[in-house]
Design a protein around this motif. Structure first.
Motif, PDB file in Angstrom:
ATOM      1  N   VAL A 186       0.754  13.431  46.167  1.00 33.00           N
ATOM      2  CA  VAL A 186      -0.142  12.656  47.024  1.00 33.00           C
ATOM      3  C   VAL A 186      -0.976  11.753  46.119  1.00 33.00           C
ATOM      4  CG1 VAL A 186      -2.015  12.765  48.705  1.00 33.00           C
ATOM      5  CG2 VAL A 186      -0.243  14.521  48.713  1.00 33.00           C
ATOM      6  N   PHE A 187      -0.976  10.444  46.432  1.00 34.16           N
ATOM      7  CA  PHE A 187      -1.707   9.458  45.647  1.00 34.16           C
ATOM      8  C   PHE A 187      -2.761   8.785  46.511  1.00 34.16           C
ATOM      9  CE2 PHE A 187       2.503   9.772  43.811  1.00 34.16           C
ATOM     10  CZ  PHE A 187       2.241   9.899  42.457  1.00 34.16           C
ATOM     11  N   ARG A 188      -3.945   8.558  45.944  1.00 33.31           N
ATOM     12  CA  ARG A 188      -4.978   7.793  46.647  1.00 33.31           C
ATOM     13  C   ARG A 188      -4.565   6.335  46.653  1.00 33.31           C
ATOM     14  NH1 ARG A 188      -8.958  11.518  44.418  1.00 33.31           N
ATOM     15  NH2 ARG A 188     -10.078  12.351  46.213  1.00 33.31           N
ATOM     16  N   VAL A 189      -4.762   5.650  47.774  1.00 35.09           N
ATOM     17  CA  VAL A 189      -4.378   4.245  47.879  1.00 35.09           C
ATOM     18  C   VAL A 189      -5.355   3.371  47.104  1.00 35.09           C
ATOM     19  CG1 VAL A 189      -4.121   2.317  49.498  1.00 35.09           C
ATOM     20  CG2 VAL A 189      -3.176   4.543  50.061  1.00 35.09           C
ATOM     21  N   ARG A 190      -6.639   3.708  47.138  1.00 32.95           N
ATOM     22  CA  ARG A 190      -7.659   2.828  46.531  1.00 32.95           C
ATOM     23  C   ARG A 190      -7.527   2.699  45.024  1.00 32.95           C
ATOM     24  NH1 ARG A 190     -12.533   7.015  47.541  1.00 32.95           N
ATOM     25  NH2 ARG A 190     -11.932   8.430  45.874  1.00 32.95           N
ATOM     26  N   ASP A 191      -7.195   3.780  44.307  1.00 31.53           N
ATOM     27  CA  ASP A 191      -7.092   3.688  42.852  1.00 31.53           C
ATOM     28  C   ASP A 191      -5.776   4.220  42.301  1.00 31.53           C
ATOM     29  OD1 ASP A 191      -7.526   6.342  43.339  1.00 31.53           O
ATOM     30  OD2 ASP A 191      -9.321   6.523  42.104  1.00 31.53           O
ATOM     31  N   ASP A 192      -4.835   4.573  43.173  1.00 26.73           N
ATOM     32  CA  ASP A 192      -3.500   5.043  42.801  1.00 26.73           C
ATOM     33  C   ASP A 192      -3.533   6.270  41.885  1.00 26.73           C
ATOM     34  OD1 ASP A 192      -0.801   4.638  43.395  1.00 26.73           O
ATOM     35  OD2 ASP A 192      -0.437   3.748  41.420  1.00 26.73           O
ATOM     36  N   SER A 193      -4.555   7.122  42.059  1.00 28.60           N
ATOM     37  CA  SER A 193      -4.615   8.350  41.276  1.00 28.60           C
ATOM     38  C   SER A 193      -3.985   9.489  42.073  1.00 28.60           C
ATOM     39  CB  SER A 193      -6.059   8.692  40.917  1.00 28.60           C
ATOM     40  OG  SER A 193      -6.800   8.935  42.094  1.00 28.60           O
ATOM     41  N   ARG A 194      -3.328  10.389  41.352  1.00 31.60           N
ATOM     42  CA  ARG A 194      -2.645  11.516  41.989  1.00 31.60           C
ATOM     43  C   ARG A 194      -3.635  12.650  42.220  1.00 31.60           C
ATOM     44  NH1 ARG A 194       2.992  14.398  40.179  1.00 31.60           N
ATOM     45  NH2 ARG A 194       2.908  16.036  41.758  1.00 31.60           N
ATOM     46  N   LEU A 195      -3.583  13.226  43.409  1.00 36.34           N
ATOM     47  CA  LEU A 195      -4.443  14.375  43.714  1.00 36.34           C
ATOM     48  C   LEU A 195      -3.774  15.640  43.180  1.00 36.34           C
ATOM     49  CD1 LEU A 195      -4.947  12.830  47.044  1.00 36.34           C
ATOM     50  CD2 LEU A 195      -6.899  13.983  46.085  1.00 36.34           C
ATOM     51  N   ALA A 196      -4.560  16.498  42.580  1.00 34.01           N
ATOM     52  CA  ALA A 196      -4.037  17.734  42.009  1.00 34.01           C
ATOM     53  C   ALA A 196      -3.645  18.704  43.127  1.00 34.01           C
ATOM     54  CB  ALA A 196      -5.086  18.372  41.107  1.00 34.01           C
ATOM     55  N   ALA A 197      -2.643  19.537  42.845  1.00 41.31           N
ATOM     56  CA  ALA A 197      -2.185  20.521  43.833  1.00 41.31           C
ATOM     57  C   ALA A 197      -3.297  21.499  44.180  1.00 41.31           C
ATOM     58  CB  ALA A 197      -0.967  21.262  43.290  1.00 41.31           C
ATOM     59  N   SER A 198      -4.130  21.845  43.205  1.00 37.30           N
ATOM     60  CA  SER A 198      -5.229  22.774  43.463  1.00 37.30           C
ATOM     61  C   SER A 198      -6.253  22.136  44.418  1.00 37.30           C
ATOM     62  CB  SER A 198      -5.912  23.178  42.156  1.00 37.30           C
ATOM     63  OG  SER A 198      -6.405  22.028  41.488  1.00 37.30           O
ATOM     64  N   GLU A 199      -6.492  20.831  44.261  1.00 34.15           N
ATOM     65  CA  GLU A 199      -7.420  20.133  45.150  1.00 34.15           C
ATOM     66  C   GLU A 199      -6.862  20.078  46.576  1.00 34.15           C
ATOM     67  OE1 GLU A 199      -9.725  15.823  45.557  1.00 34.15           O
ATOM     68  OE2 GLU A 199      -8.391  16.185  43.861  1.00 34.15           O
ATOM     69  N   LEU A 200      -5.565  19.839  46.692  1.00 34.67           N
ATOM     70  CA  LEU A 200      -4.935  19.800  48.013  1.00 34.67           C
ATOM     71  C   LEU A 200      -5.000  21.168  48.686  1.00 34.67           C
ATOM     72  CD1 LEU A 200      -1.808  17.616  47.154  1.00 34.67           C
ATOM     73  CD2 LEU A 200      -3.842  16.910  48.426  1.00 34.67           C
ATOM     74  N   ALA A 201      -4.755  22.231  47.916  1.00 36.82           N
ATOM     75  CA  ALA A 201      -4.818  23.586  48.471  1.00 36.82           C
ATOM     76  C   ALA A 201      -6.241  23.933  48.892  1.00 36.82           C
ATOM     77  CB  ALA A 201      -4.313  24.591  47.438  1.00 36.82           C
ATOM     78  N   GLU A 202      -7.215  23.501  48.103  1.00 40.46           N
ATOM     79  CA  GLU A 202      -8.614  23.749  48.433  1.00 40.46           C
ATOM     80  C   GLU A 202      -9.015  23.020  49.717  1.00 40.46           C
ATOM     81  OE1 GLU A 202     -12.849  22.433  46.545  1.00 40.46           O
ATOM     82  OE2 GLU A 202     -11.344  23.239  45.153  1.00 40.46           O
ATOM     83  N   LEU A 203      -8.601  21.765  49.843  1.00 39.61           N
ATOM     84  CA  LEU A 203      -8.903  20.998  51.053  1.00 39.61           C
ATOM     85  C   LEU A 203      -8.208  21.602  52.275  1.00 39.61           C
ATOM     86  CD1 LEU A 203      -8.690  17.347  49.687  1.00 39.61           C
ATOM     87  CD2 LEU A 203     -10.736  18.529  50.506  1.00 39.61           C
ATOM     88  N   ALA A 204      -6.989  22.064  52.100  1.00 42.25           N
ATOM     89  CA  ALA A 204      -6.258  22.674  53.220  1.00 42.25           C
ATOM     90  C   ALA A 204      -6.970  23.923  53.711  1.00 42.25           C
ATOM     91  CB  ALA A 204      -4.833  22.997  52.801  1.00 42.25           C
ATOM     92  N   SER A 205      -7.419  24.757  52.792  1.00 36.75           N
ATOM     93  CA  SER A 205      -8.126  25.975  53.208  1.00 36.75           C
ATOM     94  C   SER A 205      -9.499  25.639  53.801  1.00 36.75           C
ATOM     95  CB  SER A 205      -8.275  26.946  52.042  1.00 36.75           C
ATOM     96  OG  SER A 205      -9.093  26.393  51.037  1.00 36.75           O
ATOM     97  N   GLU A 206     -10.152  24.612  53.265  1.00 29.69           N
ATOM     98  CA  GLU A 206     -11.454  24.183  53.784  1.00 29.69           C
ATOM     99  C   GLU A 206     -11.333  23.658  55.219  1.00 29.69           C
ATOM    100  OE1 GLU A 206     -14.374  20.468  52.756  1.00 29.69           O
ATOM    101  OE2 GLU A 206     -13.643  21.666  51.062  1.00 29.69           O
ATOM    102  N   TRP A 207     -10.230  22.967  55.511  1.00 29.16           N
ATOM    103  CA  TRP A 207     -10.010  22.395  56.834  1.00 29.16           C
ATOM    104  C   TRP A 207      -9.253  23.339  57.761  1.00 29.16           C
ATOM    105  CZ3 TRP A 207      -8.142  17.162  54.452  1.00 29.16           C
ATOM    106  CH2 TRP A 207      -9.262  16.451  53.992  1.00 29.16           C
ATOM    107  N   GLY A 208      -8.971  24.553  57.294  1.00 29.88           N
ATOM    108  CA  GLY A 208      -8.322  25.561  58.138  1.00 29.88           C
ATOM    109  C   GLY A 208      -6.836  25.351  58.346  1.00 29.88           C
TER     110      GLY A 208
END
Length: 108
Positions: free
Chosen positions: A39-61
């Protein structure tokens, strides 16, 4: 880091979408495909870390769907099932020709 769920991101192989939609799509994938996804941010083309994605998924249920199977993991069908499916989809004239050819071959 808190991220905006409506932030535009690009999920590799799926295109541009919101961050919430990208994470929901990731959670629907098979574990192996989920690990390979990026997963890449459109604004700066940086890749999101898998740990960040997992954290956001658990935060959002959002939880991974374990029962969803990838088409790559489904075993190959057996020949009778394949032929049966072909016969169901074939037009009647072609079935008649196939039957007559079979009769001719069987008589030889």
């Amino acid at each position: 880091m808190t991220s905006d769920p409506e932030e535009s991101v690009r999920l590799q192989g799926y295109g541009e979408m919101t961050l919430r939609t990208a994470i929901a799509t990731l959670m629907a994938l098979a574990p192996r495909e989920r690990a390979d996804a990026a997963v890449f941010r459109v604004r700066d083309d940086s890749r999101l870390a898998a740990s960040e994605l997992a954290e956001l998924a658990s935060e959002w249920g959002m939880t991974p769907m374990a029962e969803v199977r990838s088409p790559k993991l489904v075993p190959e069908q057996h020949w009778p099932d394949i032929v049966r499916g072909m016969v169901r989809e074939a037009p009647l004239p072609s079935l008649m020709v196939a039957f007559l050819v079979g009769v001719l071959v069987a008589r030889r």
